[in-house]
Design a protein around this motif. Sequence first.
Motif, PDB file in Angstrom:
ATOM      1  N   VAL A  70       0.851  -1.187   0.000  1.00 36.00           N
ATOM      2  CA  VAL A  70       0.000   0.000   0.000  1.00 36.00           C
ATOM      3  C   VAL A  70       0.889   1.240   0.000  1.00 36.00           C
ATOM      4  O   VAL A  70       1.777   1.374   0.838  1.00 36.00           O
ATOM      5  N   LEU A 130      -5.851   3.526   0.081  1.00 35.45           N
ATOM      6  CA  LEU A 130      -6.067   2.382   0.967  1.00 35.45           C
ATOM      7  C   LEU A 130      -7.534   2.228   1.345  1.00 35.45           C
ATOM      8  O   LEU A 130      -8.072   1.113   1.331  1.00 35.45           O
ATOM      9  N   SER A 151       2.881  -1.003   4.228  1.00 34.40           N
ATOM     10  CA  SER A 151       2.185   0.276   4.138  1.00 34.40           C
ATOM     11  C   SER A 151       3.241   1.363   4.291  1.00 34.40           C
ATOM     12  O   SER A 151       3.737   1.613   5.393  1.00 34.40           O
TER      13      SER A 151
END
Length: 300
Positions: A70, A130, A151
Amino acid sequence: MASKSTQDKGDLKSIFHDPDHYIKSFGVYAQASAKYQVLANWGENVFSEVVAEKLQVNIADGEAFRALGVGVGSGEMDTKMMCKLRNRYPLISNIAVEPAAGQIKLYQDLTTKMAAKLNGITTDWRKQGLDEFRRSKVESGDTTKYHFISSIHSLYYVDDMEDTVKWLYEQLEDGGMMLIITVSDDSGFWRLWNRYKLFEDQLLRFCNSEHIREACSKQKIPFTNYKQKSRVDITDSFEEGNVDGQLKVDFLAHVVDFHSTASPALQQELLEYLGGPECSERRDGEVLFDNDWDAVIVTK
C-alpha cells in the motif's frame, strides 16, 4: 504547539488533492534527500534480516506467496522487497496499491527493466487509495489474506488510522508479517505537522510512528520498531523564487502551491520554523531537515 495563524483555511489545499503536483514536489524532495536510496537500502539490507528471513508462513507446493503493498509509489522499495522475498518463495502474487497514475506508470516501467530479477513475481496494480481498496475488497466479498503487507507512508491518507491498522492485521495470514513506515514521532516532519494542524483536511490526517505503536499496543498486536535517520537539504527553500525550494516546501507542508496560497505572514512563520532547531540542523552553510522515519514490524 499549534500555530495561531489566522490564515483562511479555504486558501490551503492538501497536496493529495493534486496527484500531479504531489509527484512533482515529491520528486524534487526525494532527489534532495536521497529518500529512494535510503528506502531502497533499507529494503536491500535490513528487510532481509527483520522480515524476509523471519517469516513463518506455510506455502503449499505450487502455491504463490501473497503480498500486498500500500502506497508503493514508483516501486523502488517494493521491488527490492519482492526480490528478497523471492529468494525464499519462487512464486509471488503481489497486489500494488497506489492512487497516483504517474507513480504506477513508473513502477510498471521499472518492472520491465527488472524483468529478469522479478521472474516468478506477478504484480496487479490497483489505482486506489487504501480506504478505496478496503471498500472494494469488502464489497466484492474478497476474503484473500496475505503473507506480507507493507504500508509505506500511506496511513496519513485514511479516514481512521487505528481501525485501518486493525483491518490490515486481520488481512494477514498466520505467521505473516506487516511493515508500516511513517514519519518518526521525534522528527522534524512531525514537529512541523503537529505545529501546523491547519494543513490537515478531509484527505490528509497527520500521524506518526508513536500513533502506530499505540494502535498496535491497544489491540495487543505484537510489533518491533526500527528507526531510520534521514536528512534532506532544504537550503534552496530559503532562496526567494527558487522553484525547487518552493516545491520542497509544498511537500513538507503537504500543501499545493504554498508560496502563492498562504499569507505572507504564514510563509515567513513557516520558513523560520523550518530553518530552526526544532526541524533542521545547520551544517557548512546548509539547512538539513530532520526527515527521520520509523519502520514498525508486526508479526501475526
